[in-house]
Design a protein around this motif. Sequence first.
Motif, PDB file in Angstrom:
ATOM      1  N   GLY A 236       9.885  49.504 -31.618  1.00 56.50           N
ATOM      2  CA  GLY A 236      10.494  49.481 -30.062  1.00 56.50           C
ATOM      3  C   GLY A 236       9.909  48.007 -29.920  1.00 56.50           C
ATOM      4  O   GLY A 236      10.952  47.085 -28.886  1.00 56.50           O
ATOM      5  N   ALA A 237       9.406  46.808 -30.207  1.00 60.26           N
ATOM      6  CA  ALA A 237       9.001  46.162 -30.185  1.00 60.26           C
ATOM      7  C   ALA A 237       9.602  44.765 -31.062  1.00 60.26           C
ATOM      8  O   ALA A 237       8.517  44.698 -32.016  1.00 60.26           O
ATOM      9  N   PHE A 238      10.303  44.783 -31.401  1.00 53.60           N
ATOM     10  CA  PHE A 238      11.397  43.491 -31.907  1.00 53.60           C
ATOM     11  C   PHE A 238      10.928  42.931 -31.833  1.00 53.60           C
ATOM     12  O   PHE A 238      10.612  42.159 -33.365  1.00 53.60           O
ATOM     13  N   LEU A 239      11.057  41.666 -30.990  1.00 60.03           N
ATOM     14  CA  LEU A 239      10.480  40.010 -31.473  1.00 60.03           C
ATOM     15  C   LEU A 239       8.716  39.848 -32.034  1.00 60.03           C
ATOM     16  O   LEU A 239       8.082  38.970 -32.375  1.00 60.03           O
ATOM     17  N   ALA A 240       8.189  40.972 -31.096  1.00 66.00           N
ATOM     18  CA  ALA A 240       6.493  41.151 -30.868  1.00 66.00           C
ATOM     19  C   ALA A 240       6.465  41.450 -32.887  1.00 66.00           C
ATOM     20  O   ALA A 240       5.075  41.288 -33.512  1.00 66.00           O
ATOM     21  N   SER A 241       7.377  42.518 -33.306  1.00 66.82           N
ATOM     22  CA  SER A 241       7.162  42.749 -34.387  1.00 66.82           C
ATOM     23  C   SER A 241       7.063  41.350 -35.430  1.00 66.82           C
ATOM     24  O   SER A 241       5.835  41.122 -36.815  1.00 66.82           O
ATOM     25  N   ILE A 242       8.488  40.876 -35.394  1.00 69.95           N
ATOM     26  CA  ILE A 242       8.544  39.842 -35.672  1.00 69.95           C
ATOM     27  C   ILE A 242       7.192  38.951 -36.080  1.00 69.95           C
ATOM     28  O   ILE A 242       7.301  38.026 -37.192  1.00 69.95           O
ATOM     29  N   ASN A 243       7.201  38.664 -35.072  1.00 71.03           N
ATOM     30  CA  ASN A 243       6.396  37.393 -34.176  1.00 71.03           C
ATOM     31  C   ASN A 243       4.610  37.615 -35.097  1.00 71.03           C
ATOM     32  O   ASN A 243       4.444  36.915 -35.959  1.00 71.03           O
ATOM     33  N   ASN A 244       4.248  38.746 -35.059  1.00 68.27           N
ATOM     34  CA  ASN A 244       2.898  39.450 -35.515  1.00 68.27           C
ATOM     35  C   ASN A 244       2.772  39.221 -37.716  1.00 68.27           C
ATOM     36  O   ASN A 244       2.330  39.046 -37.425  1.00 68.27           O
ATOM     37  N   HIS A 245       4.111  39.598 -37.724  1.00 64.89           N
ATOM     38  CA  HIS A 245       4.651  39.724 -39.212  1.00 64.89           C
ATOM     39  C   HIS A 245       4.460  37.902 -39.531  1.00 64.89           C
ATOM     40  O   HIS A 245       3.771  38.003 -40.435  1.00 64.89           O
ATOM     41  N   ILE A 246       5.017  37.287 -38.931  1.00 65.42           N
ATOM     42  CA  ILE A 246       5.313  35.897 -39.421  1.00 65.42           C
ATOM     43  C   ILE A 246       3.836  35.072 -39.042  1.00 65.42           C
ATOM     44  O   ILE A 246       3.209  34.488 -40.325  1.00 65.42           O
ATOM     45  N   ILE A 247       3.481  35.055 -38.594  1.00 66.06           N
ATOM     46  CA  ILE A 247       1.973  35.096 -38.430  1.00 66.06           C
ATOM     47  C   ILE A 247       1.119  35.419 -39.577  1.00 66.06           C
ATOM     48  O   ILE A 247       0.054  34.053 -39.747  1.00 66.06           O
ATOM     49  N   LYS A 248       0.703  37.164 -39.571  1.00 64.54           N
ATOM     50  CA  LYS A 248       0.374  36.934 -40.637  1.00 64.54           C
ATOM     51  C   LYS A 248       0.274  36.218 -42.000  1.00 64.54           C
ATOM     52  O   LYS A 248      -0.529  36.331 -42.405  1.00 64.54           O
ATOM     53  N   ILE A 300       9.906  44.413 -42.586  1.00 67.45           N
ATOM     54  CA  ILE A 300       9.035  46.134 -41.765  1.00 67.45           C
ATOM     55  C   ILE A 300       7.767  46.182 -41.856  1.00 67.45           C
ATOM     56  O   ILE A 300       7.301  46.229 -41.042  1.00 67.45           O
ATOM     57  N   GLN A 301       7.375  45.263 -42.949  1.00 67.82           N
ATOM     58  CA  GLN A 301       5.996  45.673 -42.560  1.00 67.82           C
ATOM     59  C   GLN A 301       5.151  44.645 -43.536  1.00 67.82           C
ATOM     60  O   GLN A 301       5.399  43.564 -43.908  1.00 67.82           O
ATOM     61  N   PHE A 302       4.250  43.781 -42.770  1.00 67.01           N
ATOM     62  CA  PHE A 302       3.252  42.744 -43.322  1.00 67.01           C
ATOM     63  C   PHE A 302       1.709  42.553 -42.581  1.00 67.01           C
ATOM     64  O   PHE A 302       1.744  42.560 -41.268  1.00 67.01           O
ATOM     65  N   ALA A 303       0.868  43.011 -43.623  1.00 67.23           N
ATOM     66  CA  ALA A 303      -0.012  43.413 -42.835  1.00 67.23           C
ATOM     67  C   ALA A 303      -1.687  42.172 -43.460  1.00 67.23           C
ATOM     68  O   ALA A 303      -2.043  41.717 -43.011  1.00 67.23           O
ATOM     69  N   GLU A 304      -0.824  42.039 -45.290  1.00 70.28           N
ATOM     70  CA  GLU A 304      -1.526  41.415 -46.089  1.00 70.28           C
ATOM     71  C   GLU A 304      -1.011  40.994 -47.264  1.00 70.28           C
ATOM     72  O   GLU A 304       0.187  41.522 -47.213  1.00 70.28           O
ATOM     73  N   ILE A 305      -1.515  40.202 -48.309  1.00 72.79           N
ATOM     74  CA  ILE A 305      -0.717  39.738 -48.757  1.00 72.79           C
ATOM     75  C   ILE A 305      -0.775  41.096 -50.059  1.00 72.79           C
ATOM     76  O   ILE A 305       0.579  41.033 -50.528  1.00 72.79           O
ATOM     77  N   GLY A 306      -1.498  42.251 -49.742  1.00 80.04           N
ATOM     78  CA  GLY A 306      -1.134  43.228 -50.732  1.00 80.04           C
ATOM     79  C   GLY A 306       0.956  43.688 -50.852  1.00 80.04           C
ATOM     80  O   GLY A 306       1.331  44.278 -50.988  1.00 80.04           O
ATOM     81  N   HIS A 307       1.335  43.982 -49.231  1.00 80.25           N
ATOM     82  CA  HIS A 307       2.944  43.876 -48.978  1.00 80.25           C
ATOM     83  C   HIS A 307       3.190  42.936 -49.379  1.00 80.25           C
ATOM     84  O   HIS A 307       4.818  43.729 -49.059  1.00 80.25           O
TER      85      HIS A 307
END
Length: 359
Positions: A236-248, A300-307
């Motif tokens: 539901g949050a297209f740009l927010a998700s991308i931005n969050n993943h890229i920052i991480k 799709i998914q990124f929270a840490e380097i393991g992903h």
Amino acid sequence: MKIKTWIYALVLFFTGFISRYILTVDNFSSLDSVQYAIGTFQFSLSAHTPPPPGYFLYIMTGKLFNLFLLNPHDSMVLISVLYSALIGVVVFLLGKRLFSTAAGFIASVLFLTSPVFWYKGVTIYGYLNVGFFLILTVLFCYMVLEGKKKFAYLAMVSYSLAVGARPQELPMLLPFMVFIFSFLSWRQRIKSLLLFSLTTLAWLIPLILVSGGMSTYMESLRQGSQYLADNSIFGGAFLASINNHIIKMGLYFHRTYLLGVIPLFYYAGRFFSLPKLCDDRKTQFIFLLVVPVLLFNIFIQFAEIGHGMVWGLVLFVLVAEAIVVVSKDFAELMGKFFKALRQKQRIIKIGRASCRERV
């Protein structure tokens, strides 16, 4: 392998193992680590021990170690220690095949001394377990690219084991596998797919049975996929998700490679130039290996380097080669500088001598 290669491999293995083993932690580092440890003696996807989709081969490896150690925590930590050491060896072998012994050795040392991966290696995290099979798959695939087509069979077995340890890895390597399959005959492709299927069934059927049957397992997969969707661009949050993943990803990129990013940026433009992307198989190999995973992590998914274990490990090799290239370029530049300096000194001496003769 040559004796020298064996020596390098053994030194890197024991360095990785000992450096992790003496610093292993005695407490659980996260909720996931508790769930993984419980899963070694009470496997239940419905109770999230472990969380869906199961990480079956990772948990079963811990269960095997627990038969001897009689301590779920220590058994799971030992997996991290062991696979850290094994990854150090395979990263060296991959770097050696892709570029040179120097690049392979530097890549392994960078991995073994990386603060991010060192921490993963002394705590309970399943990413090193799957990371070993992923980087081993990459090594076998590159051997296929070199003309050793039968290593495709080992690559498919390793790929299946990686998926058995962490099923989320399945879609990320599919474009890369299509590229590798283009170098195989139809008979080799069929055999490879059959071997992948049989290896997968060997762990998938026990996983379904221990999960309580197909319906229970499919429900756990639905819950896991829902969690994945909520954290992706489909949540539901297209740009927010991308931005969050890229920052991480940027944070982990910096923490993992530190100053290694400087030679990497210098080298990346040369290695991934358009002519090379069109004609050089090595460049195509790494591009199709890394870029789809990066896109998966961004959207799709990124929270840490393991992903992003694929690019996380492969970039150590590229950083190492970048260091080698920068060192050679710097040495060549300094050689030209001192050569010009000597020529200038000669001209000055000749000029002084001619002035004396005139006087």
